[in-house]
Write a protein that holds these residues in place. Structure first.
Motif, PDB file in Angstrom:
ATOM      1  N   VAL A 413       0.824  -1.212   0.000  1.00 44.63           N
ATOM      2  CA  VAL A 413       0.000   0.000   0.000  1.00 44.63           C
ATOM      3  C   VAL A 413       0.857   1.262   0.000  1.00 44.63           C
ATOM      4  N   PRO A 414       1.744   1.482   0.986  1.00 46.75           N
ATOM      5  CA  PRO A 414       2.534   2.721   0.938  1.00 46.75           C
ATOM      6  C   PRO A 414       3.516   2.768  -0.231  1.00 46.75           C
ATOM      7  N   ILE A 415       4.031   1.625  -0.643  1.00 45.65           N
ATOM      8  CA  ILE A 415       4.993   1.634  -1.758  1.00 45.65           C
ATOM      9  C   ILE A 415       4.307   2.057  -3.053  1.00 45.65           C
ATOM     10  N   VAL A 416       3.124   1.499  -3.332  1.00 45.17           N
ATOM     11  CA  VAL A 416       2.398   1.883  -4.547  1.00 45.17           C
ATOM     12  C   VAL A 416       2.011   3.355  -4.495  1.00 45.17           C
ATOM     13  N   ARG A 417       1.538   3.806  -3.343  1.00 45.07           N
ATOM     14  CA  ARG A 417       1.137   5.220  -3.228  1.00 45.07           C
ATOM     15  C   ARG A 417       2.338   6.141  -3.422  1.00 45.07           C
ATOM     16  N   LEU A 418       3.472   5.789  -2.827  1.00 46.42           N
ATOM     17  CA  LEU A 418       4.659   6.636  -2.977  1.00 46.42           C
ATOM     18  C   LEU A 418       5.110   6.697  -4.432  1.00 46.42           C
ATOM     19  N   LEU A 419       5.105   5.546  -5.103  1.00 41.57           N
ATOM     20  CA  LEU A 419       5.511   5.540  -6.511  1.00 41.57           C
ATOM     21  C   LEU A 419       4.528   6.298  -7.375  1.00 41.57           C
ATOM     22  N   ALA A 420       3.229   6.167  -7.049  1.00 39.26           N
ATOM     23  CA  ALA A 420       2.206   6.852  -7.843  1.00 39.26           C
ATOM     24  C   ALA A 420       2.313   8.367  -7.729  1.00 39.26           C
ATOM     25  N   MET A 421       2.975   8.848  -6.692  1.00 38.40           N
ATOM     26  CA  MET A 421       3.139  10.299  -6.521  1.00 38.40           C
ATOM     27  C   MET A 421       4.295  10.848  -7.347  1.00 38.40           C
ATOM     28  N   THR A 422       5.125   9.952  -7.869  1.00 40.56           N
ATOM     29  CA  THR A 422       6.257  10.422  -8.664  1.00 40.56           C
ATOM     30  C   THR A 422       5.817  10.676 -10.100  1.00 40.56           C
ATOM     31  N   ARG A 423       6.577  11.528 -10.784  1.00 38.17           N
ATOM     32  CA  ARG A 423       6.232  11.873 -12.165  1.00 38.17           C
ATOM     33  C   ARG A 423       6.320  10.656 -13.079  1.00 38.17           C
ATOM     34  N   LYS A 424       7.280   9.774 -12.803  1.00 42.80           N
ATOM     35  CA  LYS A 424       7.483   8.613 -13.662  1.00 42.80           C
ATOM     36  C   LYS A 424       6.292   7.659 -13.627  1.00 42.80           C
ATOM     37  N   TYR A 425       5.739   7.448 -12.429  1.00 42.28           N
ATOM     38  CA  TYR A 425       4.702   6.427 -12.288  1.00 42.28           C
ATOM     39  C   TYR A 425       3.290   7.005 -12.166  1.00 42.28           C
ATOM     40  N   GLN A 426       3.161   8.324 -12.176  1.00 41.58           N
ATOM     41  CA  GLN A 426       1.826   8.928 -12.047  1.00 41.58           C
ATOM     42  C   GLN A 426       0.874   8.503 -13.160  1.00 41.58           C
ATOM     43  N   PRO A 427       1.355   8.337 -14.394  1.00 45.87           N
ATOM     44  CA  PRO A 427       0.442   7.891 -15.466  1.00 45.87           C
ATOM     45  C   PRO A 427      -0.109   6.481 -15.246  1.00 45.87           C
ATOM     46  N   CYS A 428       0.471   5.720 -14.309  1.00 51.29           N
ATOM     47  CA  CYS A 428      -0.002   4.351 -14.064  1.00 51.29           C
ATOM     48  C   CYS A 428      -1.329   4.335 -13.323  1.00 51.29           C
ATOM     49  N   VAL A 429      -1.715   5.477 -12.751  1.00 54.50           N
ATOM     50  CA  VAL A 429      -2.969   5.554 -12.005  1.00 54.50           C
ATOM     51  C   VAL A 429      -4.074   6.009 -12.942  1.00 54.50           C
ATOM     52  N   SER A 430      -5.030   5.128 -13.149  1.00 53.57           N
ATOM     53  CA  SER A 430      -6.125   5.423 -14.071  1.00 53.57           C
ATOM     54  C   SER A 430      -7.209   6.247 -13.376  1.00 53.57           C
ATOM     55  N   GLY A 431      -7.969   6.978 -14.155  1.00 55.42           N
ATOM     56  CA  GLY A 431      -9.073   7.758 -13.591  1.00 55.42           C
ATOM     57  C   GLY A 431     -10.418   7.218 -14.010  1.00 55.42           C
ATOM     58  N   VAL A 663      -4.135  -8.328  -2.171  1.00 52.55           N
ATOM     59  CA  VAL A 663      -3.202  -7.636  -3.066  1.00 52.55           C
ATOM     60  C   VAL A 663      -3.912  -7.210  -4.347  1.00 52.55           C
ATOM     61  N   SER A 664      -4.703  -8.109  -4.900  1.00 48.14           N
ATOM     62  CA  SER A 664      -5.414  -7.805  -6.134  1.00 48.14           C
ATOM     63  C   SER A 664      -6.329  -6.593  -5.971  1.00 48.14           C
ATOM     64  N   ARG A 665      -7.136  -6.624  -4.917  1.00 47.52           N
ATOM     65  CA  ARG A 665      -8.129  -5.557  -4.746  1.00 47.52           C
ATOM     66  C   ARG A 665      -7.499  -4.249  -4.316  1.00 47.52           C
ATOM     67  N   LYS A 666      -6.540  -4.330  -3.398  1.00 50.90           N
ATOM     68  CA  LYS A 666      -5.937  -3.087  -2.895  1.00 50.90           C
ATOM     69  C   LYS A 666      -5.109  -2.412  -3.975  1.00 50.90           C
ATOM     70  N   ALA A 667      -4.370  -3.191  -4.751  1.00 49.44           N
ATOM     71  CA  ALA A 667      -3.580  -2.609  -5.833  1.00 49.44           C
ATOM     72  C   ALA A 667      -4.492  -1.952  -6.860  1.00 49.44           C
ATOM     73  N   TYR A 668      -5.654  -2.579  -7.100  1.00 50.98           N
ATOM     74  CA  TYR A 668      -6.605  -1.974  -8.042  1.00 50.98           C
ATOM     75  C   TYR A 668      -7.166  -0.663  -7.489  1.00 50.98           C
ATOM     76  N   GLN A 669      -7.506  -0.647  -6.212  1.00 51.03           N
ATOM     77  CA  GLN A 669      -8.025   0.584  -5.615  1.00 51.03           C
ATOM     78  C   GLN A 669      -7.025   1.730  -5.737  1.00 51.03           C
ATOM     79  N   LEU A 670      -5.748   1.412  -5.618  1.00 55.21           N
ATOM     80  CA  LEU A 670      -4.715   2.446  -5.640  1.00 55.21           C
ATOM     81  C   LEU A 670      -4.378   2.913  -7.042  1.00 55.21           C
ATOM     82  N   THR A 671      -4.581   2.035  -8.054  1.00 54.83           N
ATOM     83  CA  THR A 671      -4.144   2.380  -9.410  1.00 54.83           C
ATOM     84  C   THR A 671      -5.256   2.344 -10.453  1.00 54.83           C
ATOM     85  N   LYS A 672      -6.404   1.734 -10.100  1.00 54.41           N
ATOM     86  CA  LYS A 672      -7.504   1.520 -11.046  1.00 54.41           C
ATOM     87  C   LYS A 672      -7.084   0.711 -12.266  1.00 54.41           C
TER      88      LYS A 672
END
Length: 710
Positions: A413-431, A663-672
């Protein structure tokens, strides 16, 4: 006010909140591993060393347990422990830890080809590159015994071996090779005949060799005999004295054999004290406890019953036995006949533990039974008849290891959120937004709940039966033991049934547009984003491996519970992980796709925590219900001699399923997107299978990579 403060401390929308949560999880892993090590070492009174030996051009890995403060003037009994197929030495720590607490030296090994143990070109009985029979080889057990014999603080006359399932074959074969069938008197008669020229008649075979020597040798011959006798007696007394085989038919060490003594054929039993323990619900083995094979080997008449728990003493010369006592009632300290049988290596006993096959090595009851047997036969505590199962502490150690495992998984959870905040990985989060069902929402929800419970239960049932749409066999590319396939078959059925439920839901609720949009978006993100999702998964797995390695270094613990575990791997083993990951990936993707689509459509509007809880609960409900029903039926005796289904190879999958679903559900919630969860789960499952299964189902040679990188 207090609630607000807590939210701010671990606010996952901020980098600081994520780092705080990550720090707490790291602390949990370290603290739990510290407590687990305190239990393993009995509060620092037991020393545990990771030992690697090389007796024949291949590393044999093991854990050596012995009392702190040991010197070369001490003499402790020793036990070599061998795991079965599909597990490694970590699963046998229950026995190792509890024996060591009672002043045993314990060498708990990974058989050749398991864990970090390599496979030699030729092992103790020349199995290897030219011929390989997994069921007929010590697989390093005898090499481990020879290593234990080099330890100055081991009582050389009180060495035992034990193993579970396939490990019982390995340890039993080692006892057979080490002890053979010749009694000390047989050996001395052969010395008289072959080395001193004394003619031995058939009538002499059962006579005392010392008496024959005194009658027929002159003074110089008698002196020579006594010198040879001293050598042979020392060799005989330092052979493996006792074997305890759990979940076993003892097919190598138990039967009698016809051998030649001083030119005459005689029938003899293997010269080792033997205990066989089978579970009441271990239906593949428990029948041996009353079998004709056992009766024949122990000279029990066909019409007589095998007395469970009786101490039998065998008399090969007479082809008979005598019951000289009862397990946990008589002791070698107060029963001379029992002490004599142990000294003469004629003791046999067969016991029942109230367990299934895989539960036998995760059982306070079975562990206490093993201790009580060795206390008598290895003279560790011969005055004590009964060890209270309540004295066992290894279950608490397992609990701390499991909490550490959960904390490792929660790092996602914190690792995915931290990476999603970076410019490199921000596009990995769907809206993406969920398209609601067009009609029959309640009926669709009922379908999902009932269908998931029933079909996931069916998935484990078919997996237990080793049935699947796509079946595989071990090969050079897929070298793991056959035990690895059952969890993979279970995953196949989860994918198929998940797809069936998703399609049925769309039919009932007319949600084809929603399903189409969901699936399409998982691919239209493009290969670049999918590769970045793989990168996120790789970062998490690297962090998990780093923490596991740190706890291993600091506290000699890993992340595990029973048949779910993560431990260090060699470079070559990571290549095997990659191969099995490729096999698992498509099934994991479909499973995650179905899980997250159905959760989005049915409970997606609930809070994220409740959403995850419900998703996990639905995924495991049918599986755990079937497991519970099976055990109720077993223990109640409703179906004597058979189970509803056998979880022999899938207890790990039963325990791992909630982790996969989280893992499946939480990772999806964080990244869609389902890709991060798919990649993480795929790597975790492949890592777990390689940790557990080993490659000793067939001859798998060492490679340049392992020899170069380790």
């Amino acid at each position: 006010m207090e609630t607000t403060t807590k939210k701010k401390i671990f606010d996952l929308n901020t980098a600081l909140g994520c780092k705080r949560l990550l720090a707490v999880l790291v602390a949990v892993m370290l603290v739990c591993s510290l407590f687990a090590q305190l239990l393993t070492t009995d509060g620092g009174r037991i020393k545990v060393e990771n030992i690697s030996i090389d007796a024949r051009g291949a590393v044999l890995e093991g854990e050596l347990f012995y009392p702190v403060g040991t010197t070369d003037e001490d003499k402790y009994p020793a036990v070599v422990i061998v795991p079965g197929a599909g597990v490694i030495y970590a699963q046998m720590r229950s026995f190792a830890q509890e024996l060591a607490k009672r002043n045993y030296v314990v060498f708990n090994i990974n058989a050749y080809g398991s864990g970090a143990s390599e496979t030699p070109v030729y092992n103790e009985n020349d199995q290897g590159i030219l011929e390989y029979n997994i069921f007929g080889t010590p697989m390093g057990c005898l090499d481990a015994v020879d290593f234990v014999r080099t330890l100055q603080f081991v009582d050389q006359e009180n060495i035992g071996v034990m193993g579970h399932s396939q490990g019982s074959r390995r340890s039993g074969y080692a006892a057979l090779m080490d002890c053979g069938y010749y009694t000390l008197n047989d050996i001395l008669l052969t010395v008289l005949n072959e080395k001193l020229g004394v003619e031995i008649s058939a009538a002499d075979i059962e006579k005392n060799a010392d008496d024959i020597a005194a009658e027929r040798l002159d003074e110089s011959g008698l002196n020579a005999y006594n010198i040879l006798k001293e050598q042979e007696t020392q060799n005989y007394n330092t052979m493996i004295r006792s074997a305890c085989l759990v979940g076993s038919t003892a097919e190598y060490v138990n039967p009698t054999a016809v051998v030649t003594v001083a030119g005459h054929e005689v029938t003899r039993s293997c010269q080792v004290n033997l205990c066989i323990i089978n579970g009441t619900f271990d239906y593949g083995y428990v029948g041996f406890n009353t079998s004709e094979d056992l009766k024949n080997a122990w000279y029990i008449a066909p019409e007589d019953e095998v007395v469970q728990g009786a101490y039998y003493s065998l008399n090969d010369a007479a082809g008979a036995n005598e019951i000289i006592g009862t397990y946990r009632q008589d002791t070698a300290a107060d029963n001379q006949a029992l002490a004599d049988a142990i000294r003469n290596r004629t003791l046999r006993t067969v016991l029942l533990t109230n367990e299934t096959h895989s539960k036998e090595f995760f059982s306070n009851q079975t562990t206490a039974m093993v201790i009580d047997y060795f206390n008598q036969t290895l003279s560790a505590d011969p005055a004590r008849a009964v060890t209270d199962p309540g004295e066992m502490t290894f279950m608490w150690r397992e609990a701390f290891n499991f909490v550490a495992l959960l904390a490792m998984v929660a790092m996602l959870v914190p690792i995915v959120r931290l990476l999603a905040m970076t410019r490199k990985y921000q596009p990995c989060v769907s809206g993406r937004a969920t398209i609601p069902a067009a009609r029959n929402q309640k009926l669709g929800n009922i379908l999902v709940v009932v269908g998931t419970i029933l079909l996931n239960g069916a998935a484990i049932y078919f997996g237990n039966a080793q049935k699947a749409p796509f079946t595989f066999t071990a090969s050079g590319f897929f070298p793991l033991m056959i035990t690895c396939w059952a969890p993979i078959y279970f995953l196949e059925w989860l994918a198929i049934f998940g797809a069936v439920i998703a399609l049925a839901y769309t039919l009932v609720t007319s949600s084809f547009a929603s399903l189409k949009a969901f699936v399409k978006e998982m691919f239209t993100c493009g290969p670049k984003i999918i590769l970045k999702d793989l990168g996120i998964a790789a970062v998490f797995v690297a962090a998990a491996y780093l923490m596991m390695s740190l706890t291993r270094y600091l506290f000699y613990q890993d992340f595990r519970l029973w048949m779910v575990m993560f431990s260090p791997l060699t470079a070559d083993q990571w290549l095997i992980v990659a191969r099995y990951a490729l096999l698992i990936l498509p099934f994991m993707f479909v499973t995650n796709l179905a899980t997250n689509y159905l959760s989005d459509m049915t409970i997606g509007k609930k809070g994220p925590t409740l959403d995850v809880v419900i998703t996990v609960a639905l995924a495991v409900a049918g599986v755990w219900a079937l497991c519970g029903i099976t055990h109720i039926v077993d223990y109640s005796g409703m179906m004597p001699g058979k189970s509803v289904t056998s979880f022999l190879l899938t207890y790990g999958a039963v325990l791992f399923l909630p982790i996969l679903t989280f893992v499946s559900r939480k990772a999806y919630q964080l990244t869609k997107t389902v890709w991060v969860g798919t990649f993480v789960n795929t790597i975790l499952m492949a890592w777990m299978l390689v940790c557990m299964s080993g490659t000793n189902g067939s001859y798998v040679p060492q490679t340049w990579i392992t020899n170069f990188l380790g």
